[in-house]
Design a protein around this motif. Structure first.
Motif, PDB file in Angstrom:
ATOM      1  N   ARG A  22     -28.254 -13.024 -46.513  1.00 13.23           N
ATOM      2  CA  ARG A  22     -29.184 -12.116 -47.204  1.00 13.23           C
ATOM      3  C   ARG A  22     -29.578 -12.704 -48.563  1.00 13.23           C
ATOM      4  NH1 ARG A  22     -31.985  -9.255 -45.661  1.00 13.23           N
ATOM      5  NH2 ARG A  22     -33.338 -10.500 -46.914  1.00 13.23           N
ATOM      6  N   ASP A  26     -33.310 -14.120 -49.507  1.00 13.38           N
ATOM      7  CA  ASP A  26     -34.066 -13.454 -50.577  1.00 13.38           C
ATOM      8  C   ASP A  26     -34.499 -14.455 -51.641  1.00 13.38           C
ATOM      9  OD1 ASP A  26     -34.154 -10.939 -49.569  1.00 13.38           O
ATOM     10  OD2 ASP A  26     -32.483 -10.136 -50.741  1.00 13.38           O
ATOM     11  N   ARG A  84     -29.019 -10.178 -38.193  1.00 11.70           N
ATOM     12  CA  ARG A  84     -29.585  -8.964 -38.813  1.00 11.70           C
ATOM     13  C   ARG A  84     -30.423  -9.334 -40.039  1.00 11.70           C
ATOM     14  NH1 ARG A  84     -24.125  -6.291 -38.723  1.00 11.70           N
ATOM     15  NH2 ARG A  84     -24.094  -4.885 -36.942  1.00 11.70           N
ATOM     16  N   ARG A  88     -34.408  -8.977 -40.834  1.00  4.11           N
ATOM     17  CA  ARG A  88     -34.907  -8.150 -41.948  1.00  4.11           C
ATOM     18  C   ARG A  88     -35.820  -8.941 -42.885  1.00  4.11           C
ATOM     19  NH1 ARG A  88     -28.951  -5.740 -42.464  1.00  4.11           N
ATOM     20  NH2 ARG A  88     -29.293  -3.837 -41.287  1.00  4.11           N
ATOM     21  N   THR A  89     -35.846 -10.231 -42.710  1.00  3.71           N
ATOM     22  CA  THR A  89     -36.652 -11.083 -43.595  1.00  3.71           C
ATOM     23  C   THR A  89     -37.964 -11.426 -42.883  1.00  3.71           C
ATOM     24  OG1 THR A  89     -34.585 -12.034 -44.394  1.00  3.71           O
ATOM     25  CG2 THR A  89     -36.606 -13.220 -44.940  1.00  3.71           C
ATOM     26  N   TRP A 260     -34.012  -6.142 -35.708  1.00  4.83           N
ATOM     27  CA  TRP A 260     -34.158  -5.995 -37.164  1.00  4.83           C
ATOM     28  C   TRP A 260     -35.521  -6.510 -37.631  1.00  4.83           C
ATOM     29  CZ3 TRP A 260     -29.790  -6.740 -34.423  1.00  4.83           C
ATOM     30  CH2 TRP A 260     -28.797  -5.763 -34.576  1.00  4.83           C
TER      31      TRP A 260
ATOM     32  N   GLU B 254     -23.419  -0.398 -39.001  1.00  4.74           N
ATOM     33  CA  GLU B 254     -23.750  -0.390 -40.433  1.00  4.74           C
ATOM     34  C   GLU B 254     -24.029   1.016 -40.954  1.00  4.74           C
ATOM     35  OE1 GLU B 254     -25.946  -4.377 -41.773  1.00  4.74           O
ATOM     36  OE2 GLU B 254     -27.083  -3.206 -40.328  1.00  4.74           O
ATOM     37  N   ARG B 332     -38.192  -5.547 -52.170  1.00  2.64           N
ATOM     38  CA  ARG B 332     -37.812  -6.754 -51.444  1.00  2.64           C
ATOM     39  C   ARG B 332     -39.017  -7.658 -51.207  1.00  2.64           C
ATOM     40  NH1 ARG B 332     -34.742  -6.908 -46.431  1.00  2.64           N
ATOM     41  NH2 ARG B 332     -34.924  -9.069 -47.034  1.00  2.64           N
TER      42      ARG B 332
END
Lengths: 397, 334
Positions: A22, A26, A84, A88-89, A260, B254, B332
């Motif tokens: 993560r 980022d 995951r 998410r990216t 994700w 989660e 983000r």
């Protein structure tokens, strides 16, 4: 955002693999590769390869492969945690997913030591890009009907035949080729897997333009291509067994990040709409429940992925159950793509760049999603697998 | 699955199935509760000090799966939940519930604002001694049924666990805190999903069996690809519910609260669809009273209403569209 963090010097531990991924993603995903902002041009293969090579160096790609071949020696749980974060990216899909998710695992399963040492690090470091030579004009989902022949010669094999729907072949250095040694009537017997260098004489690759405008698909002709014995993967007859075993795991674990990524696409749509009063009203008044249904489906999809991963970790065979997440994802994602297209089609003409970016992304997803119920076994094939091998229905009596 | 306990959740499956089958032969709700209590199934979640087993929710899943598949005519879900909820604060009451001496249910719809009012969706209230009633402040009260809490038969879809209305004139009884009620509601989402899984799986099994026996135009129904694909889709639905329950209870999940809510919302749609498809595959026979598929369908739809699936979906929408959620995403992206 700029690329601030250096490539991670230490590979992640199982416990921190997700958090590390993560933080690294980022800090390091270049603006030019983000799928949630308006891009002026498509990234080149060289740019994508460089990015993927960095992902490997950071321990994000190849986490489960053995250390001696450039992997992270981590377990499936850590792989899930990393996946995951990849999902998410909003980053591009891998240009070497066949290498990383199909060829690599097959080589690990049936390859000899030389093949592992030669091919596996090259895949992770993006020195080799692989394509999958399975489907043929008359053997798409029905692989057992393939006709490409491999004839034994003194020092190797001579390959003749044609493959089609070979994604990324024109940009690949290697092809994972499935060919047969006997006759078509032999069906599953006599199938052999090869690692074929696509620069060999007699390999003719022609691009096919697909409905999204890309030239990703190819047909590949093999005309008296001489493949050294050393590039046969496993023994003859092991080919089909290896392919089906890996394919069943592949359906469960391949692109594990997609639940994700799907969530990221939904969040992108909703958050972009929230910034403009007109589009905020649109989603709140007209689409709140359908969007909530998408969010529920994403949670259900995570249930398939996480439970199958748990089952693999417990040492269970996945077998035909790999069809479940593939089928659920492809249909739920197509449904989302239709809904998203309808929403973005109602955006105001004076839309901002963030809205224009989400509109372009959702239109692209809609067109590309047509392929999702076709590739890796069509929906109809998946339904057949479920009917015959999970429900064990007997229609012979 | 190995656990820190001597037993695994799967160990309860066969016992539960046998007891549910025995319950099908029993005449009254009281007898069925007694059979379930004798087998220790009502007290699985209740603490040791309440005569229960103090086991985690995973262990109740196969029991409620068996109850859903076997069309159990008893308020087992409510009994399990209340035996657990009163453990620790009212062990005497929790014990009485777990051993079947006090028969309880829950009025899943309506809230009391004060000490009087009407609530409904209380399964089998007519056969129970007390009903849990939710209150406006988030807490709940266990009201003894009688003069100050009158049970009225209501229109009901569910044939096995007919719902009743309860008119309360003076609510008195042991109270559950708002925190305990929140936990009870969350556990109920998983356990209802397990009931639905049982009902859906039994519907699918019946449809598969029928399609392999019934012949039309000289071939079994299952020879037709349209039927194979119908059944395969329902298999996917059943496995989706099963996997989502497993994920919601996994220590690796989660966000277990969101996962449990999605599991229940998803199960209501998928479970109902499985029963509806089974009716379709049976054709005219499926529409007859004696083929029990309609019982599963009625049960699943009733569970959806009791668990407020439609309102939960609205909650998902609110959460998805909330400013806070979108702010996080935008941060983000920047």
């Amino acid at each position: 955002m700029t690329q601030t963090a250096a490539v991670a010097s230490e590979r992640p531990s199982p416990e921190t693999a997700g958090d590390n991924a993560r933080a690294w993603l980022d800090a390091n995903l270049p603006q030019t590769l983000r799928e949630d902002i308006l891009q002026e041009r498509e990234p080149s293969i060289a740019e994508l390869s460089e990015w993927e090579s960095k992902l490997h160096k950071a321990g994000i790609i190849g986490a489960t492969w053995p250390k001696q071949y450039g992997g992270g020696d981590l377990g499936l749980r850590a792989h899930l945690d990393i996946s995951r974060e990849i999902g998410r990216t909003p980053m591009p899909e891998s240009v070497n997913s066949i290498g990383k998710e199909l060829a690599g695992p097959i080589i690990l399963a049936v390859g000899n030591e030389r093949q592992k040492a030669e091919y596996l690090p090259a895949i992770l470091e993006m020195r080799n890009i692989w394509c999958q030579g399975f489907s043929e004009p008359n053997a798409g989902s029905d692989l057992a009907g393939l006709r490409t022949r491999a004839e034994k010669t003194g020092d190797g094999w001579v390959i003749n035949g044609q493959k089609i729907w070979t994604s990324g072949a024109s940009k690949s250095s290697h092809c994972l080729l499935l060919a047969r040694t006997g006759s078509v009537e032999d069906r599953h017997r006599g199938l052999v897997l090869f690692a074929v260098d696509t620069s060999l004489p007699g390999v003719d690759i022609r691009e096919i333009k697909s409905i999204d405008g890309a030239r990703h698909f190819c047909e590949v002709f093999f005309n008296d291509v001489v493949v050294p014995e050393a590039d046969m993967l496993g023994s003859p007859d092991q080919g089909w067994a290896a392919a089906t075993r890996v394919l069943s795991i592949e359906r469960a674990t391949n692109r594990m990040h997609r639940a994700w990524r799907f969530e990221n696409q939904l969040q992108h749509l909703v958050s972009a709409c929230a910034e403009n009063p007109a589009t905020r009203r649109l989603v709140e008044h007209d689409y709140a429940r359908p969007l909530a249904e998408v969010a529920v489906n994403i949670e259900l999809l995570k249930g398939h992925v996480e439970t199958l991963v748990g089952s693999l970790i417990d040492g269970n065979e996945i077998g035909p159950r790999g069809s479940l997440p593939k089928m659920f994802w492809s249909e739920a994602h197509q449904d989302f793509s239709k809904l998203a297209l309808e929403i973005v089609s109602r955006f105001p003409p004076d839309m901002s760049d963030p809205l224009r970016a989400v509109k372009r992304r959702m239109e692209d997803i809609y067109i590309k999603a047509r392929a999702e119920t076709i590739y890796a076994g069509t929906t109809e094939i998946q339904l057949g697998i479920i009917a015959k091998r999970i429900l064990k229905l007997n229609w012979e009596r | 699955m190995t656990t820190e306990y001597d037993l695994s959740p799967e160990d309860f499956a066969d016992t539960a199935k046998a007891v549910v089958n025995a319950c099908a032969e029993a005449d009254t709700t009281a007898t069925r509760i007694a059979l379930l209590a004798d087998a220790g199934l009502t007290g699985i979640l209740a603490s040791d000090s309440s005569g229960g087993m103090g086991l985690p929710v995973d262990f109740a899943v196969p029991v409620l799966h068996a109850a859903g598949a076997g069309m159990l005519a008893a308020p087992l879900l409510e009994t399990m939940l209340l035996a657990q909820a009163f453990s620790g604060t009212r062990d005497d009451l929790a014990t009485a519930i777990a051993i079947g001496h006090t028969k309880v249910t829950i009025a899943w719809n309506g809230e009391l604002d004060g000490s009087a009012g009407t609530v409904d969706r209380a399964p089998l209230a007519e056969d129970c001694d007390a009903v849990l009633v939710f209150r406006r402040d988030g807490s709940a009260i266990l009201v003894t049924l009688g003069e100050s809490a009158e049970v009225l038969a209501d229109d009901t879809l569910d044939l096995e666990r007919p719902e009743a209305r309860v008119v309360i004139t003076a609510a008195e009884g042991p109270v559950l805190s708002a925190e305990t009620v929140t936990e009870l509601q969350r556990t109920a989402q998983i356990l209802r999903s397990a009931l639905i899984l049982g009902a859906a799986e039994d519907s699918l099994e019946r449809a598969c069996e029928y399609a392999q026996d019934r012949r039309q135009f000289g071939k079994t129904l299952v020879s037709y690809q349209a039927i194979q694909h119908h059944l395969a889709r329902q298999c996917l639905a059943v496995e989706t519910i099963r996997n989502s329950i497993a994920r919601s209870l996994s220590p690796h999940c989660e966000m277990p609260v969101d996962a449990a809510r999605a599991t229940f919302i998803g199960a209501t749609g998928l479970g109902a669809n499985t029963a509806e498809t089974a009716i379709q595959i049976f054709g005219g026979m499926g529409y007859t009273w004696d083929v029990p598929l309609h019982r599963h369908l009625r049960f699943v739809r009733t569970l959806a209403a009791q668990g407020k699936a439609a309102e939960l979906l609205d909650n998902v929408a609110q959460q998805l569209l909330s400013a806070e959620n979108n702010k996080k995403e935008l941060q983000r992206a920047s």
